[in-house]
Write a protein that holds these residues in place. Structure first.
Motif, PDB file in Angstrom:
ATOM      1  N   UNK B  64      -2.089  -0.612   3.674  1.00 27.46           N
ATOM      2  CA  UNK B  64      -2.810   0.154   3.223  1.00 27.46           C
ATOM      3  C   UNK B  64      -2.259   1.587   2.724  1.00 27.46           C
ATOM      4  N   UNK B  65      -1.599   2.166   3.625  1.00 26.66           N
ATOM      5  CA  UNK B  65      -0.814   3.448   3.239  1.00 26.66           C
ATOM      6  C   UNK B  65       0.016   3.146   2.054  1.00 26.66           C
ATOM      7  N   UNK B  66       1.121   2.223   2.189  1.00 23.40           N
ATOM      8  CA  UNK B  66       2.058   1.932   1.229  1.00 23.40           C
ATOM      9  C   UNK B  66       1.690   1.534   0.073  1.00 23.40           C
ATOM     10  N   UNK B  67       0.590   0.787   0.039  1.00 18.42           N
ATOM     11  CA  UNK B  67      -0.218   0.512  -1.394  1.00 18.42           C
ATOM     12  C   UNK B  67      -0.897   1.777  -1.883  1.00 18.42           C
ATOM     13  N   UNK B  68      -1.200   2.765  -1.027  1.00 19.28           N
ATOM     14  CA  UNK B  68      -1.730   3.966  -1.905  1.00 19.28           C
ATOM     15  C   UNK B  68      -0.644   4.789  -2.453  1.00 19.28           C
ATOM     16  N   UNK B  69       0.521   4.675  -1.754  1.00 19.31           N
ATOM     17  CA  UNK B  69       1.494   5.373  -2.328  1.00 19.31           C
ATOM     18  C   UNK B  69       1.917   4.789  -3.606  1.00 19.31           C
ATOM     19  N   UNK B  70       2.102   3.628  -3.686  1.00 15.72           N
ATOM     20  CA  UNK B  70       2.419   2.540  -4.910  1.00 15.72           C
ATOM     21  C   UNK B  70       1.474   3.077  -6.012  1.00 15.72           C
ATOM     22  N   UNK B  71       0.121   3.154  -5.549  1.00 17.16           N
ATOM     23  CA  UNK B  71      -0.657   3.425  -6.561  1.00 17.16           C
ATOM     24  C   UNK B  71      -0.607   4.882  -6.999  1.00 17.16           C
ATOM     25  N   UNK B  72      -0.254   5.950  -6.168  1.00 13.09           N
ATOM     26  CA  UNK B  72      -0.227   7.175  -6.600  1.00 13.09           C
ATOM     27  C   UNK B  72       1.135   7.458  -7.584  1.00 13.09           C
ATOM     28  N   UNK B  73       1.901   6.540  -7.107  1.00 10.69           N
ATOM     29  CA  UNK B  73       3.316   6.492  -8.038  1.00 10.69           C
ATOM     30  C   UNK B  73       3.082   5.981  -9.334  1.00 10.69           C
TER      31      UNK B  73
END
Lengths: 502, 170
Positions: B64-73
């Motif tokens: 969930x965290x990595x996904x959020x980072x990916x979205x933020x990028x």
């Protein structure tokens, strides 16, 4: 030669009038449903499961074989006659096939696809006969840690399909694994994630998951974005090929088969890679490279053969290891388990009759497919014009019926709806559905293998890693996971000419 | 799938954070549920039923965290295409909600009224939701489909489909 005897016995079991009729019925229904736009092979098998509920296992499998090949072929007809591809594996077929159809060569495109599928399917099934027993022999010597490694390889393969986001694939896999957890733990009898609902104690039926994710999810997704002017269907007569078409087709068929079967048989293979490879090869080898992109027959012949051969290839890990590597195999496996049959190395020993009857019916299904499709193509083309409200209402109708029929409990319909909404959201956000379904099916098996491995090592964690086979597999998994990094490095080295295939 | 970029994707797809939230909630739920399991371990099963859900729960939180980072990028998932799908159009929620309603009607009525009636409502309702306005023709098609499937599957093949209130009549 043992295999040949077994195969002949298999034919002996299948070649009764009633079984042939079932095979014919399977092929016809499979093609008819597979042709319908929006319904891929996996959904075809999932939706047609209820038809086989009342049959004996052997007869059910005979019908499955027909539905399997019928659904595959139906999909390619759709992509040739409609301008948008449904499945990722028939994207390539659509590129050239639809161009051919628009140039007035639909009959030839369909013919080369049908005959190519037959050739590839027959060779692929023959290779299956030769290879699967060898894999079984090898698999029997494997221990729990090795199986665990193979399962993890399947997970890694499903999540790192070419060109899609890994994080999204991994998220889908984890959701699938969680769905697989629901129910009573087989070893200790403890309930997990059942939320106190007694009907959930047996877990969520894989058939319900497959139908929910593939059929209901797809229907909801299409409904949300329905094209108000569906693509134009290109009218077609009876498929046929001229002499020059034959000359240009037979080599691509064989080369496509050569790509499709081995890659399909790998635990992390799939059909996309061989179809793209075949397309690129034919483009390079063709004497008419200028025709590519404008309807080159080689560009239909090769990828179609690759697609079908890889389908036969996926049956090797599916039958010999119990390992589904694409969505269709996953649904077939779900169907087998609903008959209480667990594919894997022991299946060949415990139920040889069943296995060889299935393989024999693959040959027969393939032949029927050819006999049926050449004359019936114009009828299939008419199916493409079915009004969309009826088509998708029908999908929801049959999906509900099939899911209810599994256990006769309305709760399954609620689960079906929830899973359908999950499938809808996954399509909206670009999460691949294959890792999820693989997680649901293989998750519980992987956990059992892990716990068995630990039992053998008395709880010592080193017991999970196992012997040389497992080491090799873990090395492969590492390469797969690190692949984007490796690819990036390679690109830096050869920045001059960026090769783009497909 | 195709690499064609739709202009819509040029804008940030912030709804993806909802997916991250969903994954995190599922992860937390799995961990909470696993924590409740009594630890039973014996020589036959050294680790028991607990560790696997805990590992999965933790992985879900991490993803969930990595996904959020990916979205933020700026990462986006490519919405699935298909023969009848026009991904450039906005989601037609009215159709989706009507379909869900038809689905729920079937789910509630299948046991008391039986498949023939609930299935008819399901097909008719779905066709209506999807924009078919031939109401009378649709009723005939829906009734025919339900009757055919009932006779073919429940009576012909022994598949579990309830007759409901029409028990004895069909």
């Amino acid at each position: 030669m043992d295999n040949l005897t077994n195969l002949l016995n298999g034919f002996g079991d299948v070649l009764t009038p009633i079984n042939l009729l079932l095979a014919l019925l399977g092929v016809t229904v499979g093609t008819a449903v597979g042709v319908l736009p929006g319904i891929g092979p996996a959904m075809t098998v999932a939706l047609l499961l209820p038809i086989t509920y009342g049959l004996e296992p052997v007869q059910a499998f005979i019908m499955f074989a027909g539905i399997f090949y019928g659904g595959m072929y139906g999909g390619s007809t759709t992509s040739i006659l409609l301008n948008t591809p449904g499945e990722s594996s028939s994207v390539v077929t659509a590129i050239e096939g639809n161009k051919m159809a628009r140039a007035g060569r639909a009959a030839q495109a369909l013919a080369t696809a049908a005959i190519g599928s037959f050739v590839a399917g027959t060779i692929g099934t023959l290779l299956l006969v030769l290879v699967a027993p060898q894999v079984v022999k090898f698999a029997i010597s494997l221990g729990a840690p090795d199986y665990l490694a193979i399962m993890l390889l399947a997970f890694a393969g499903a999540t790192s399909v070419l060109g899609s986001s890994r994080i999204r694939g991994f998220a889908a896999l984890l959701l699938g694994l969680v769905i697989g957890l629901v129910g009573i733990d087989k070893v200790t009898g403890q309930q997990r994630l059942t939320l106190g609902i007694p009907q959930l104690a047996d877990g969520i039926d894989v058939v319900v998951v497959a139908v929910g994710i593939f059929a209901v999810g797809e229907a909801l997704w299409v409904a949300a974005h329905l094209r108000r002017n569906p693509g134009t269907v290109i009218p077609v007569g009876r498929p046929w090929m001229g002499k020059s078409d034959w000359r240009r087709s037979w080599k691509p068929w064989l080369r496509g088969t050569a790509y499709g079967f081995p890659i399909g048989a790998l635990p992390a293979g799939g059909a996309e890679i061989p179809t793209f490879l075949s397309y690129a090869t034919e483009k390079k080898l063709s004497k008419h490279p200028e025709e590519f992109g404008h309807g080159a027959i080689e560009g239909v012949a090769g990828p179609e053969a690759a697609n079908n051969a890889s389908a036969a290839g996926t049956l090797v890990p599916m039958l010999a290891l119990g390992l589904p590597t694409n969505a269709t195999a996953a649904v077939m496996l779900a169907a087998f388990t609903s008959y209480g049959i667990q594919p894997g190395p022991l299946l060949f020993q415990r139920e040889p009759k069943l296995v060889w009857a299935l393989i024999a019916s693959l040959f027969i299904g393939n032949l029927f497919l050819l006999l049926l499709n050449l004359p019936l193509a114009p009828a299939w083309a008419k199916l493409l014009q079915i009004p969309r409200p009826y088509l998708y209402a029908g999908i929801i109708f049959f999906a509900s019926m099939g899911a209810y029929a599994v256990n006769a409990q309305p709760l399954d319909l609620l689960l079906l709806l929830v899973l359908g909404l999950l499938g809808f959201a996954m399509r909206r956000f670009g999460l691949p559905v294959l890792p999820l379904i693989i997680g649901v099916i293989l998750g519980p098996i992987a956990e059992r293998q892990a716990r068995m491995a630990l039992q053998l090592s008395n709880g010592d964690v080193s017991g999970l890693i196992g012997g040389p086979v497992a080491y090799v597999i873990y090395a492969v998994i590492l390469v797969m996971i690190a692949w984007p990094l490796i690819a990036k490095l390679r690109r830096k080295i050869m920045t001059k000419d960026v090769v783009y295939t497909g | 799938m195709s690499t064609a970029e739709t202009p819509r994707e040029a804008r940030r797809d912030t709804a993806q954070y909802g997916v991250c939230g969903f994954l995190a909630v599922v992860g937390a739920l799995v961990i909470v549920d696993a924590a409740r399991i009594q630890h039973i371990a014996n020589s036959n099963d050294p680790i028991g039923p607990k560790p696997v859900p805990i590992v999965l729960g933790v992985l879900l939180l991490v993803v969930a965290v990595l996904y959020a980072v990916d979205v933020a990028r700026g990462g986006t998932g490519e919405a699935e295409e298909g023969e009848d799908v026009d991904v450039t159009s906005a989601i037609d929620w009215r159709t989706v909600l009507l379909l869900i309603a038809a689905f729920v009607v079937n789910l509630v009525l299948i046991d008391p009224l039986g498949w023939v009636i609930s299935g008819t409502l399901l097909f008719w309702g779905s066709a209506f939701a999807l924009g078919s306005r031939h109401h009378i023709r649709n009723v005939f098609i829906a009734v025919a489909l339900s009757l055919i499937t009932f006779y073919a599957f429940a009576i012909g093949l022994g598949v579990n489909l309830p007759a409901g209130v029409l028990q004895g009549i069909l």
